[in-house]
Design a protein around this motif. Structure first.
Motif, PDB file in Angstrom:
ATOM      1  N   UNK A  28       0.834  -1.199   0.000  1.00 45.44           N
ATOM      2  CA  UNK A  28       0.000   0.000   0.000  1.00 45.44           C
ATOM      3  C   UNK A  28       0.873   1.254   0.000  1.00 45.44           C
ATOM      4  N   UNK A  29       1.957   1.238   0.782  1.00 48.00           N
ATOM      5  CA  UNK A  29       2.855   2.394   0.820  1.00 48.00           C
ATOM      6  C   UNK A  29       3.530   2.610  -0.533  1.00 48.00           C
ATOM      7  N   UNK A  30       3.955   1.527  -1.162  1.00 52.52           N
ATOM      8  CA  UNK A  30       4.585   1.639  -2.480  1.00 52.52           C
ATOM      9  C   UNK A  30       3.600   2.149  -3.519  1.00 52.52           C
ATOM     10  N   UNK A  31       2.386   1.619  -3.512  1.00 55.70           N
ATOM     11  CA  UNK A  31       1.369   2.064  -4.465  1.00 55.70           C
ATOM     12  C   UNK A  31       1.034   3.537  -4.255  1.00 55.70           C
ATOM     13  N   UNK A  32       0.975   3.956  -3.008  1.00 54.86           N
ATOM     14  CA  UNK A  32       0.687   5.362  -2.714  1.00 54.86           C
ATOM     15  C   UNK A  32       1.806   6.267  -3.206  1.00 54.86           C
ATOM     16  N   UNK A  36       3.935   5.663  -5.651  1.00 59.43           N
ATOM     17  CA  UNK A  36       3.969   5.678  -7.108  1.00 59.43           C
ATOM     18  C   UNK A  36       2.766   6.381  -7.724  1.00 59.43           C
ATOM     19  N   UNK A  37       1.684   6.487  -6.986  1.00 60.73           N
ATOM     20  CA  UNK A  37       0.486   7.132  -7.515  1.00 60.73           C
ATOM     21  C   UNK A  37       0.713   8.611  -7.794  1.00 60.73           C
ATOM     22  N   UNK A  62       3.460   0.879 -21.510  1.00 59.15           N
ATOM     23  CA  UNK A  62       4.537  -0.073 -21.268  1.00 59.15           C
ATOM     24  C   UNK A  62       4.836  -0.189 -19.766  1.00 59.15           C
ATOM     25  N   UNK A  63       4.795   0.903 -19.027  1.00 51.21           N
ATOM     26  CA  UNK A  63       5.013   0.861 -17.587  1.00 51.21           C
ATOM     27  C   UNK A  63       3.920   0.063 -16.889  1.00 51.21           C
ATOM     28  N   UNK A  64       2.698   0.232 -17.336  1.00 50.59           N
ATOM     29  CA  UNK A  64       1.592  -0.538 -16.760  1.00 50.59           C
ATOM     30  C   UNK A  64       1.776  -2.020 -17.060  1.00 50.59           C
ATOM     31  N   UNK A  65       2.189  -2.348 -18.273  1.00 49.89           N
ATOM     32  CA  UNK A  65       2.420  -3.742 -18.636  1.00 49.89           C
ATOM     33  C   UNK A  65       3.516  -4.383 -17.807  1.00 49.89           C
ATOM     34  N   UNK A  66       4.605  -3.648 -17.596  1.00 48.97           N
ATOM     35  CA  UNK A  66       5.712  -4.161 -16.796  1.00 48.97           C
ATOM     36  C   UNK A  66       5.270  -4.366 -15.348  1.00 48.97           C
TER      37      UNK A  66
END
Length: 72
Positions: free
Chosen positions: A13-17, A19-20, A28-32
């Motif tokens: 959750x911290x990482x996703x926050x 990067x958001x 391509x970033x979403x695919x990776x």
């Protein structure tokens, strides 16, 4: 007591926050990212929770996600 799974969830959750706030990712970033997550989960499940299997699956998934998301 905080279990390993709680620590993993909190870390994700911290990482996703973090990067958001980086802006809109490219296709391509979403695919990776998607490939790495799916590969990591698959590697974890296949190897019975081995760290090497999880990391290897994430790396392989990221590479596959990169190739799949390239424009043709």
């Amino acid at each position: 007591m905080i279990t390993r799974s709680m620590i993993s969830i909190i870390g994700a959750v911290a990482l996703a926050s973090a990067l958001a706030g980086c802006g809109t990712p490219s296709r391509q970033q979403v695919g990776i990212g998607t490939g790495a997550v799916v590969g990591g989960v698959a590697g974890h499940a296949i190897t019975g929770g081995s760290t090497l299997g999880t990391v290897g699956g994430a790396a392989a998934g990221g590479l596959i996600g990169n190739e799949v998301s390239k424009k043709k």
